[in-house]
Design a protein around this motif. Structure first.
Motif, PDB file in Angstrom:
ATOM      1  N   UNK A 141     -13.655   8.747 -10.638  1.00  0.00           N
ATOM      2  CA  UNK A 141     -13.288   8.103  -9.223  1.00  0.00           C
ATOM      3  C   UNK A 141     -13.460   8.671  -8.042  1.00  0.00           C
ATOM      4  N   UNK A 142     -13.442   9.882  -8.042  1.00  0.00           N
ATOM      5  CA  UNK A 142     -13.624  10.860  -6.845  1.00  0.00           C
ATOM      6  C   UNK A 142     -15.165  10.763  -6.533  1.00  0.00           C
ATOM      7  N   UNK A 143     -16.076  10.778  -7.709  1.00  0.00           N
ATOM      8  CA  UNK A 143     -17.331  10.867  -7.712  1.00  0.00           C
ATOM      9  C   UNK A 143     -17.728   9.606  -6.874  1.00  0.00           C
ATOM     10  N   UNK A 144     -17.240   8.278  -7.123  1.00  0.00           N
ATOM     11  CA  UNK A 144     -17.472   7.233  -6.591  1.00  0.00           C
ATOM     12  C   UNK A 144     -17.046   7.412  -5.046  1.00  0.00           C
ATOM     13  N   UNK A 145     -16.066   7.841  -4.926  1.00  0.00           N
ATOM     14  CA  UNK A 145     -15.439   7.934  -3.552  1.00  0.00           C
ATOM     15  C   UNK A 145     -16.656   8.879  -2.554  1.00  0.00           C
ATOM     16  N   UNK A 146     -17.118   9.755  -3.299  1.00  0.00           N
ATOM     17  CA  UNK A 146     -18.075  10.413  -2.522  1.00  0.00           C
ATOM     18  C   UNK A 146     -19.464   9.686  -2.179  1.00  0.00           C
ATOM     19  N   UNK A 147     -19.842   8.713  -3.059  1.00  0.00           N
ATOM     20  CA  UNK A 147     -20.786   7.749  -2.684  1.00  0.00           C
ATOM     21  C   UNK A 147     -20.550   6.400  -1.754  1.00  0.00           C
ATOM     22  N   UNK A 155      -9.457  -1.120  -2.726  1.00  0.00           N
ATOM     23  CA  UNK A 155     -10.410  -0.408  -3.595  1.00  0.00           C
ATOM     24  C   UNK A 155      -9.794   0.863  -4.260  1.00  0.00           C
ATOM     25  N   UNK A 156      -9.012   1.748  -3.310  1.00  0.00           N
ATOM     26  CA  UNK A 156      -8.612   2.615  -3.947  1.00  0.00           C
ATOM     27  C   UNK A 156      -7.540   2.575  -5.040  1.00  0.00           C
ATOM     28  N   UNK A 157      -6.616   1.201  -4.818  1.00  0.00           N
ATOM     29  CA  UNK A 157      -5.495   1.156  -5.847  1.00  0.00           C
ATOM     30  C   UNK A 157      -6.236   0.566  -7.173  1.00  0.00           C
ATOM     31  N   UNK A 158      -7.289  -0.373  -6.830  1.00  0.00           N
ATOM     32  CA  UNK A 158      -8.082  -1.184  -8.093  1.00  0.00           C
ATOM     33  C   UNK A 158      -8.823   0.232  -8.925  1.00  0.00           C
ATOM     34  N   UNK A 159      -9.181   1.057  -8.280  1.00  0.00           N
ATOM     35  CA  UNK A 159      -9.750   2.227  -9.011  1.00  0.00           C
ATOM     36  C   UNK A 159      -8.854   3.042  -9.659  1.00  0.00           C
ATOM     37  N   UNK A 160      -7.640   3.373  -9.185  1.00  0.00           N
ATOM     38  CA  UNK A 160      -6.564   3.938  -9.655  1.00  0.00           C
ATOM     39  C   UNK A 160      -5.838   3.564 -10.864  1.00  0.00           C
ATOM     40  N   UNK A 161      -5.741   2.038 -10.913  1.00  0.00           N
ATOM     41  CA  UNK A 161      -5.401   1.503 -12.069  1.00  0.00           C
ATOM     42  C   UNK A 161      -6.442   1.192 -13.179  1.00  0.00           C
ATOM     43  N   UNK A 162      -7.748   1.108 -12.832  1.00  0.00           N
ATOM     44  CA  UNK A 162      -8.655   1.271 -13.806  1.00  0.00           C
ATOM     45  C   UNK A 162      -8.790   2.751 -14.410  1.00  0.00           C
ATOM     46  N   UNK A 163      -8.553   3.629 -13.583  1.00  0.00           N
ATOM     47  CA  UNK A 163      -8.354   5.066 -14.321  1.00  0.00           C
ATOM     48  C   UNK A 163      -7.221   4.908 -15.219  1.00  0.00           C
ATOM     49  N   UNK A 164      -6.022   4.605 -14.775  1.00  0.00           N
ATOM     50  CA  UNK A 164      -4.942   4.801 -15.996  1.00  0.00           C
ATOM     51  C   UNK A 164      -5.496   3.924 -16.971  1.00  0.00           C
ATOM     52  N   UNK A 165      -5.831   2.720 -16.982  1.00  0.00           N
ATOM     53  CA  UNK A 165      -6.157   1.682 -18.098  1.00  0.00           C
ATOM     54  C   UNK A 165      -7.126   2.422 -18.948  1.00  0.00           C
ATOM     55  N   UNK A 166      -8.379   2.988 -18.347  1.00  0.00           N
ATOM     56  CA  UNK A 166      -9.395   3.889 -19.006  1.00  0.00           C
ATOM     57  C   UNK A 166      -8.600   5.108 -19.832  1.00  0.00           C
ATOM     58  N   UNK A 167      -7.893   5.755 -18.999  1.00  0.00           N
ATOM     59  CA  UNK A 167      -7.171   6.971 -19.728  1.00  0.00           C
ATOM     60  C   UNK A 167      -6.436   6.404 -21.032  1.00  0.00           C
ATOM     61  N   UNK A 168      -5.626   5.262 -20.870  1.00  0.00           N
ATOM     62  CA  UNK A 168      -4.888   4.842 -21.969  1.00  0.00           C
ATOM     63  C   UNK A 168      -5.891   4.430 -23.198  1.00  0.00           C
ATOM     64  N   UNK A 169      -6.669   3.912 -22.826  1.00  0.00           N
ATOM     65  CA  UNK A 169      -7.532   3.381 -23.921  1.00  0.00           C
ATOM     66  C   UNK A 169      -8.391   4.573 -24.742  1.00  0.00           C
ATOM     67  N   UNK A 170      -9.009   5.613 -23.755  1.00  0.00           N
ATOM     68  CA  UNK A 170      -9.535   6.560 -24.444  1.00  0.00           C
ATOM     69  C   UNK A 170      -8.625   7.630 -24.930  1.00  0.00           C
ATOM     70  N   UNK A 171      -7.382   7.787 -24.751  1.00  0.00           N
ATOM     71  CA  UNK A 171      -6.520   8.653 -25.405  1.00  0.00           C
ATOM     72  C   UNK A 171      -6.371   7.990 -26.622  1.00  0.00           C
ATOM     73  N   UNK A 172      -6.004   6.596 -26.717  1.00  0.00           N
ATOM     74  CA  UNK A 172      -5.687   6.039 -28.002  1.00  0.00           C
ATOM     75  C   UNK A 172      -6.975   6.345 -29.118  1.00  0.00           C
ATOM     76  N   UNK A 173      -8.077   6.121 -28.281  1.00  0.00           N
ATOM     77  CA  UNK A 173      -9.348   6.289 -29.252  1.00  0.00           C
ATOM     78  C   UNK A 173      -9.651   7.700 -29.829  1.00  0.00           C
ATOM     79  N   UNK A 174      -9.174   8.478 -28.679  1.00  0.00           N
ATOM     80  CA  UNK A 174      -9.507  10.003 -29.366  1.00  0.00           C
ATOM     81  C   UNK A 174      -8.612  10.310 -30.241  1.00  0.00           C
TER      82      UNK A 174
END
Length: 177
Positions: A141-147, A155-174
């Protein structure tokens, strides 16, 4: 024929037609005594002590008692905390491996983990996977802000919620691997 100018000069006119209040202010300034300001010399160490005392009274930033918690600064704090924790874990394990390579090699670690109960294994996986995945996705997300993307509030809130969702899914997968 000689013409003579009749009238008052400009200075005389200013004094003659000046408001009475203005003339009285000049008189009052000379009558009212001026206040003296007491000063004292301080050693250089005293100025540092005064500055440190002032710094203790300043609020922290963001000021937790005033501002409502927001996703942007909570994720920033969590990103710093997870980065510090992951770094400490990596450096700690690396130093332990350097100090006692026979104890901290892969075979001993796998043997130790295999002997643990399942609930301890899953708890340990969650404790390791959650900070790692959050830090990874928030770093993207920070790299996307750099671009220049997702810089608006929406956009910041959408990306933040996307990070939380991706964190939950990938944590469960791992954890389930």
């Amino acid at each position: 024929m000689m013409s003579a100018r009749v009238g008052l000069s400009s200075v005389t006119r200013r004094v003659a037609f000046a408001p009475i209040i203005g003339r009285n202010q000049i008189a009052l300034r000379t009558v009212i005594p001026k206040r003296g300001v007491q000063i004292q010399s301080l050693p250089s160490s005293a100025s540092e002590e005064i500055l440190n005392a002032q710094r203790l009274k300043r609020p922290s930033s963001p000021h937790f008692t005033i501002y409502q918690p927001q996703l942007t600064w909570l994720s920033s704090i969590a990103n710093r905390a997870t980065g510090g924790a992951l770094s400490a874990l990596l450096y700690g394990f690396s130093l332990a491996y350097l100090v006692a390579p026979g104890t901290f090699d892969s075979a001993h670690i796998v043997e130790f983990v295999a002997g643990l109960p399942d609930y301890v294994k899953y708890t340990g996986k969650i404790i390791l996977a959650a900070p790692f995945t959050f830090h990874f996705w928030n770093g993207l997300r920070h790299l996307s802000w750099d671009t220049g993307k997702f810089l608006s509030l929406k956009g910041a809130y959408r990306a933040g919620y996307a990070v939380l969702g991706a964190t939950a899914v990938s944590t469960v997968a791992l954890v389930l691997m």
